[in-house]
Design an enzyme around this catalytic site. Structure first.
Site, PDB file in Angstrom:
ATOM      1  N   ASP A 132     -90.850  19.329  52.242  1.00 30.90           N
ATOM      2  CA  ASP A 132     -90.841  18.047  52.964  1.00 30.90           C
ATOM      3  C   ASP A 132     -91.264  16.948  51.989  1.00 30.90           C
ATOM      4  O   ASP A 132     -91.926  17.224  50.995  1.00 30.90           O
ATOM      5  CB  ASP A 132     -91.816  18.111  54.150  1.00 30.90           C
ATOM      6  CG  ASP A 132     -91.516  17.045  55.204  1.00 30.90           C
ATOM      7  OD1 ASP A 132     -90.580  16.240  54.991  1.00 30.90           O
ATOM      8  OD2 ASP A 132     -92.205  17.020  56.248  1.00 30.90           O
ATOM      9  N   GLU A 133     -90.892  15.714  52.270  1.00 31.46           N
ATOM     10  CA  GLU A 133     -91.278  14.571  51.431  1.00 31.46           C
ATOM     11  C   GLU A 133     -90.887  14.800  49.966  1.00 31.46           C
ATOM     12  O   GLU A 133     -91.679  14.546  49.047  1.00 31.46           O
ATOM     13  CB  GLU A 133     -92.790  14.307  51.525  1.00 31.46           C
ATOM     14  CG  GLU A 133     -93.342  14.197  52.935  1.00 31.46           C
ATOM     15  CD  GLU A 133     -93.128  12.829  53.569  1.00 31.46           C
ATOM     16  OE1 GLU A 133     -92.488  11.965  52.929  1.00 31.46           O
ATOM     17  OE2 GLU A 133     -93.584  12.629  54.700  1.00 31.46           O
ATOM     18  N   ARG A 174     -94.297   3.672  60.758  1.00 35.58           N
ATOM     19  CA  ARG A 174     -95.207   4.609  61.438  1.00 35.58           C
ATOM     20  C   ARG A 174     -95.314   4.271  62.917  1.00 35.58           C
ATOM     21  O   ARG A 174     -95.786   5.049  63.719  1.00 35.58           O
ATOM     22  CB  ARG A 174     -96.631   4.575  60.835  1.00 35.58           C
ATOM     23  CG  ARG A 174     -96.772   5.015  59.390  1.00 35.58           C
ATOM     24  CD  ARG A 174     -96.114   6.296  59.070  1.00 35.58           C
ATOM     25  NE  ARG A 174     -94.791   6.063  58.540  1.00 35.58           N
ATOM     26  CZ  ARG A 174     -93.836   7.007  58.491  1.00 35.58           C
ATOM     27  NH1 ARG A 174     -94.056   8.205  58.950  1.00 35.58           N
ATOM     28  NH2 ARG A 174     -92.645   6.739  58.005  1.00 35.58           N
ATOM     29  N   GLN A 178     -88.986   5.988  50.881  1.00 39.70           N
ATOM     30  CA  GLN A 178     -90.401   6.265  51.143  1.00 39.70           C
ATOM     31  C   GLN A 178     -91.107   6.885  49.948  1.00 39.70           C
ATOM     32  O   GLN A 178     -92.147   7.517  50.095  1.00 39.70           O
ATOM     33  CB  GLN A 178     -90.543   7.185  52.360  1.00 39.70           C
ATOM     34  CG  GLN A 178     -90.117   6.513  53.656  1.00 39.70           C
ATOM     35  CD  GLN A 178     -90.392   7.397  54.851  1.00 39.70           C
ATOM     36  OE1 GLN A 178     -91.547   7.639  55.197  1.00 39.70           O
ATOM     37  NE2 GLN A 178     -89.349   7.897  55.476  1.00 39.70           N
ATOM     38  N   LYS A 228     -86.445  14.410  60.212  1.00 39.07           N
ATOM     39  CA  LYS A 228     -86.336  15.324  59.078  1.00 39.07           C
ATOM     40  C   LYS A 228     -87.365  16.449  59.199  1.00 39.07           C
ATOM     41  O   LYS A 228     -87.039  17.616  59.071  1.00 39.07           O
ATOM     42  CB  LYS A 228     -86.574  14.583  57.752  1.00 39.07           C
ATOM     43  CG  LYS A 228     -85.567  13.494  57.460  1.00 39.07           C
ATOM     44  CD  LYS A 228     -85.811  12.867  56.098  1.00 39.07           C
ATOM     45  CE  LYS A 228     -87.142  12.124  56.006  1.00 39.07           C
ATOM     46  NZ  LYS A 228     -87.227  10.943  56.889  1.00 39.07           N
ATOM     47  N   THR A 229     -88.598  16.049  59.437  1.00 39.61           N
ATOM     48  CA  THR A 229     -89.659  17.049  59.538  1.00 39.61           C
ATOM     49  C   THR A 229     -89.412  17.947  60.745  1.00 39.61           C
ATOM     50  O   THR A 229     -89.630  19.154  60.698  1.00 39.61           O
ATOM     51  CB  THR A 229     -91.035  16.354  59.627  1.00 39.61           C
ATOM     52  OG1 THR A 229     -91.170  15.497  58.499  1.00 39.61           O
ATOM     53  CG2 THR A 229     -92.159  17.358  59.624  1.00 39.61           C
TER      54      THR A 229
HETATM   55  P1  ATP Z   1     -90.651  10.407  58.274  1.00 35.08           P
HETATM   56  O1  ATP Z   1     -89.569   9.914  57.369  1.00 35.08           O
HETATM   57  O2  ATP Z   1     -91.540   9.309  58.703  1.00 35.08           O
HETATM   58  O3  ATP Z   1     -91.351  11.597  57.732  1.00 35.08           O
HETATM   59  P2  ATP Z   1     -89.058  12.168  59.893  1.00 35.08           P
HETATM   60  O4  ATP Z   1     -87.665  11.915  59.521  1.00 35.08           O
HETATM   61  O5  ATP Z   1     -89.712  13.349  59.308  1.00 35.08           O
HETATM   62  O6  ATP Z   1     -89.906  10.862  59.630  1.00 35.08           O
HETATM   63  P3  ATP Z   1     -89.939  13.241  62.398  1.00 35.08           P
HETATM   64  O7  ATP Z   1     -91.386  12.993  62.227  1.00 35.08           O
HETATM   65  O8  ATP Z   1     -89.437  14.625  62.240  1.00 35.08           O
HETATM   66  O9  ATP Z   1     -89.120  12.239  61.471  1.00 35.08           O
HETATM   67  O10 ATP Z   1     -89.455  12.729  63.805  1.00 35.08           O
HETATM   68  C1  ATP Z   1     -89.796  11.440  64.287  1.00 35.08           C
HETATM   69  C2  ATP Z   1     -89.987  11.483  65.792  1.00 35.08           C
HETATM   70  O11 ATP Z   1     -88.734  11.672  66.420  1.00 35.08           O
HETATM   71  C3  ATP Z   1     -90.856  12.638  66.244  1.00 35.08           C
HETATM   72  O12 ATP Z   1     -91.653  12.199  67.315  1.00 35.08           O
HETATM   73  C4  ATP Z   1     -89.852  13.671  66.696  1.00 35.08           C
HETATM   74  O13 ATP Z   1     -90.392  14.524  67.665  1.00 35.08           O
HETATM   75  C5  ATP Z   1     -88.737  12.819  67.271  1.00 35.08           C
HETATM   76  N1  ATP Z   1     -87.413  13.456  67.175  1.00 35.08           N
HETATM   77  C6  ATP Z   1     -86.826  13.901  66.057  1.00 35.08           C
HETATM   78  N2  ATP Z   1     -85.616  14.409  66.321  1.00 35.08           N
HETATM   79  C7  ATP Z   1     -85.416  14.281  67.650  1.00 35.08           C
HETATM   80  C8  ATP Z   1     -84.332  14.624  68.551  1.00 35.08           C
HETATM   81  N3  ATP Z   1     -83.218  15.185  68.126  1.00 35.08           N
HETATM   82  N4  ATP Z   1     -84.511  14.327  69.852  1.00 35.08           N
HETATM   83  C9  ATP Z   1     -85.640  13.750  70.283  1.00 35.08           C
HETATM   84  N5  ATP Z   1     -86.670  13.406  69.511  1.00 35.08           N
HETATM   85  C10 ATP Z   1     -86.576  13.673  68.199  1.00 35.08           C
HETATM   86 MG    MG Z   2     -91.375  13.558  58.067  1.00 38.68          MG
END
Ligand code: ATP
Ligand code: MG
Length: 787
Positions: free
Chosen positions: A243-244, A626, A274, A56-57
């Site tokens: 975000d969040e 995490r 979360q 997402k981030t």
């Molecule tokens: P959280 O809910 O914990 O905030 P998130 O959904 O924001 O998580 P991110 O932190 O954006 O997730 O991504 C998690 C990991 O996955 C990061 O290391 C990111 O670089 C990797 N990632 C995300 N999308 C892809 C993709 N399409 N291909 C490869 N790696 C990815």
């Molecule tokens: Mg995130």
């Protein structure tokens, strides 16, 4: 208001979008289709609702890059809200990396609070403040409320100011100014809450100060009452990203809705699983009603997790399933299987820290067939900050480098707070709270009596304390040493304030303030062992000023930091709370202290019942997710909390871990090394023991043995190590009816009934009582502890 000279604000319309969109966008190649959709659907409301680690981030960051690269928006037209300053910095760096060039500006990328400070400084006068207002911390806030409570003839012992602070924070989180607090709340604080809240807001205005909650509340008030101001910002912030989003409270939600009311280009991302800030007023409902608030919103779901191995993901999913009323999500990962989540029990918190320290050291070299990890790869996530001490002590002893993120802060130390109070009066002489703090620090012969005189003079003349003191001096009402010293201090404040206003180099000014006030000298003359450390800290403080333009910027920064700001590049293990870990990821994660009462936290359950428990469960989900490659959960049978030993039961969340994805480790020394003779606790002074039984006593007690049998009967997954499953997995009590037990306060007794973790006990002397199991020890293990 001075719009024209504002370089934070856009001046002209963006370039043609079509022309720009045609440009190549290599950064989009890294995204999967739904992520790409989220990053490129620029116009209209977008909600990205997805589980942990689904990117997402990453998608949000790419969206910023896309807005900039296509020329759709300039950096200063994008309002982007993150949860911590650290996250904001990281987002900026990532955008720069995606674009292959540094991003100039992005003045509106930050936390809600940081953005609101900026907005409020521009429009302070609209809520009766001056633009150099001070931001109070909790300490100041409570001190001020205490004065009001006492002045209102309320018994502060029965009605503590801290409780009032909590109530007022809650109201502010809901965006209620005193006149908007609904009737249903009027019973609060012995029916005096609303009146005191109104008084408090008035006092803050006089002090030219705001508390944390005001930052949002005032800006929302300004937007609601000054349509012209709101409209300006609605036009300026052409794109809004959050975000969040699951952790926004009502005030933040209103703020966003007001700002997004113009262009409606708002993209929120979050995960209902979360949401962990309910205790601070976050409303997970905000995310659930997004589609209602923004009709026609594009809702994008992401299901592929890129962060964690299947075992980690399955363990986290297993735990979160225990919650009712979830949206529910499917998550999958293509990563290879990896290690199971490890579970280990320890004798006490110290041993837990020792073991984790050893694991960390071993893992640097590569162990159990895993790759070597750097210290930066590893994090310890605790439920309560008091858990950190054991790790800090241990790591200091063995020389293992660590950093505490969001922990007890440098800026909370006495000498730093004193020095900052000097800076605060120098910036804003209206800051009475700061003046109160330093008027007799160092000692100037201005005791309570003299200070009261100053207060009265100030109040009866409607001026601040500095002016009040000046009047007293002019009338020669304070004489002797106190008078001379006070005159010196007031002269000093005048001089320092002039330096600040003249824009003299702020580091020189700071040094001059500490020098001329006698504060540095005070610690130089102090003979206590702490003095040299305090002088060091003061030097450190002045050094910290270097990265700021002026004192005000620095003070603002300090009041806003939620995370450790030092940009460290050295290799260190991170220690932080689960709350502070939101959004972060580490290859290796340790999750200590999974014990009922600590995690889930008793307080959270007592205050919010099932809701509280579910929030704790989400916290467990955040914690496990995490981890990228290895997660280790641990608990201890005994823990010292605020100097008191308590016997602990493993967390009920441990019971909820799906057995197939967990490997249970046996603590070293428990069955292999033998204990008793080697147990350091045995030689501890008696007074230190309280109801903490000896190691041998507990492990030989009928309750513990029963637990072992039960655990073995459950047939947890086979450990890869030779050692065996021994850890109890049942959250409920280790006792049965008829057991003879001991309670520190009530003495010996016999269990007559069991209800969950509550025990009915007939005490020999104290009679029938219901008590929580964790405060009870088996009688035979309690020995003859005096009470
Ligand atoms: P959280 O809910 O914990 O905030 P998130 O959904 O924001 O998580 P991110 O932190 O954006 O997730 O991504 C998690 C990991 O996955 C990061 O290391 C990111 O670089 C990797 N990632 C995300 N999308 C892809 C993709 N399409 N291909 C490869 N790696 C990815
Ligand atoms: Mg995130």
């Amino acid at each position: 208001m001075n719009w024209a000279s504002d370089d934070d604000m856009p001046e002209r319309a963006p370039l043609s979008r079509q022309a720009m969109a045609a440009r190549a966008a290599p950064y989009l190649d890294d995204l999967n289709p739904p992520q790409r959709e989220a990053a490129t659907t620029l116009d209209g409301p977008v909600l990205m609702l997805a589980g942990a680690g689904t990117g997402k981030t990453k998608a949000l960051t790419t969206r910023i890059a896309h807005l900039l690269a296509t020329g759709t928006a300039r950096p200063n037209e994008i309002l982007s809200v993150t949860f911590t300053n650290k996250a904001a910095r990281e987002m900026k760096t990532r955008v720069a990396r995606l674009l292959g060039q540094a991003v100039e500006g992005m003045p509106w990328l930050g936390t809600f609070h940081a953005i609101c400070v900026k907005l409020l400084r521009r429009h302070a006068e609209l809520v009766g403040l001056k633009t150099n207002f001070t931001i109070l911390d909790t300490d100041d806030q409570v001190r001020l409320l205490k004065q009001l409570v006492v002045a209102a003839n309320i018994d502060e012992k029965r009605w503590p100011a801290r409780q009032l602070a909590h109530i007022i924070d809650g109201w502010k989180n809901r965006a209620w100014t005193p006149d908007k607090v609904p009737a249903a709340e009027h019973g609060a604080f012995n029916r005096r809450g609303v009146e005191l809240y109104a008084e408090y807001q008035e006092r803050l205005k006089t002090l030219n100060a705001v508390d944390f909650g005001d930052l949002l509340l005032h800006v929302v008030t300004i937007f609601q009452t000054h349509d012209d101001v709101l409209q300006q910002y609605q036009r300026w912030f052409r794109y809004i990203l959050v975000d969040e989003y699951q952790d926004t409270n009502v005030a933040q939600y209103l703020w966003l809705r007001l700002l997004a009311g113009g262009h409606k280009n708002i993209c929120c991302v979050g995960d209902d699983d979360q949401s962990i800030y309910g205790w601070r007023g976050a409303e997970v409902g905000n995310i659930l009603r997004f589609e209602k608030d923004f009709p026609g919103a594009r809702v994008i779901r992401l299901e592929q997790n890129y962060r964690s191995t299947p075992h980690i993901l399955a363990a986290a999913s297993g735990v979160i399933e225990g919650n009712q009323g979830r949206l529910g999500k499917t998550l999958f990962t293509d990563l290879s299987e990896g290690e199971k989540v490890r579970l280990i029990g320890h004798w006490d918190g110290e041993e837990e820290a020792r073991w984790i320290g050893e694991e960390i050291e071993a893992m640097q070299g590569g162990t159990r067939g895993m790759r070597p990890f750097s210290l930066n790869d590893m994090a310890i996530l605790v439920r309560a900050s008091h858990q950190m001490r054991a790790f800090e002590d241990r790591f200091l002893t063995i020389g293992l480098p660590y950093r505490v993120i969001g922990g007890p802060r440098f800026y909370e130390r006495m000498e730093i707070r004193d020095a900052m109070a000097y800076f605060r009066v120098s910036v804003s002489p209206d800051d009475d709270l700061a003046f109160e703090r330093i008027v007799n620090t160092p000692k100037r012969g201005l005791g309570d009596k003299a200070q009261q005189k100053i207060q009265v003079a100030a109040r009866s003349n409607g001026v601040n304390l500095v002016e009040g003191a000046r009047l007293l001096l002019a009338a020669k009402e304070i004489g002797g040493k106190g008078g001379t010293e006070l005159a010196k201090l007031i002269d000093g404040i005048d001089r320092w304030h002039a330096l600040v206003r003249a824009g003299v180099d702020h580091i020189e000014t700071a040094e001059q303030i500490l020098e001329e006030s006698g504060y540095t000298e005070h610690w130089q003359n102090d003979k206590t062992p702490e003095a040299p450390g305090r002088l060091e800290n003061l030097k450190e403080l002045v050094k910290a000023l270097e990265s700021f333009e002026n004192l005000q910027g620095f003070l603002e920064h300090v009041s806003l930091i939620m995370d450790n700001e030092s940009e460290e590049t050295e290799d260190k293990v991170s220690i932080m709370t689960l709350h502070a870990a939101k959004g972060l990821e580490f290859p290796v994660v340790f999750l200590p202290g999974w014990e009922d009462g600590l995690f889930p936290s008793q307080r959270s359950m007592d205050e919010s019942g099932l809701k509280g428990l579910e929030e704790e469960r989400r916290l467990a989900y955040v914690g496990i997710t995490r981890a990228e490659e290895l997660a280790t959960i641990s608990f201890a049978a005994n823990r010292r909390v605020y100097g008191q030993w308590q016997s602990q039961l493993p967390s009920r969340f441990i019971d909820e871990l799906p057995a197939d994805h967990v490997e249970v480790l046996t603590p070293p020394g428990l069955y292999g090394g033998g204990f008793g003779a080697a147990a350091p606790e045995m030689s501890a002074p008696r007074s230190d023991l309280h109801d903490k039984a000896s190691r041998a006593d507990v492990y030989n007690s009928p309750g513990w043995k029963r637990l072992q049998t039960r655990a073995q009967g459950r047939g947890m997954s086979q450990p890869s190590e030779a050692r065996n499953v021994v850890i109890d997995l049942d959250a409920v009590s280790a006792f049965t009816v008829g057991d003879r037990v001991f309670h520190q306060k009530f003495g010996y007794g016999e269990i007559t009934g069991i209800e969950g973790d509550k025990l009915d006990i007939a005490f020999d002397k104290a009679g029938e009582k219901k008590v929580v199991a964790k405060f009870i020890t088996a009688a035979e293990s309690a020995g003859d502890v005096p009470f």
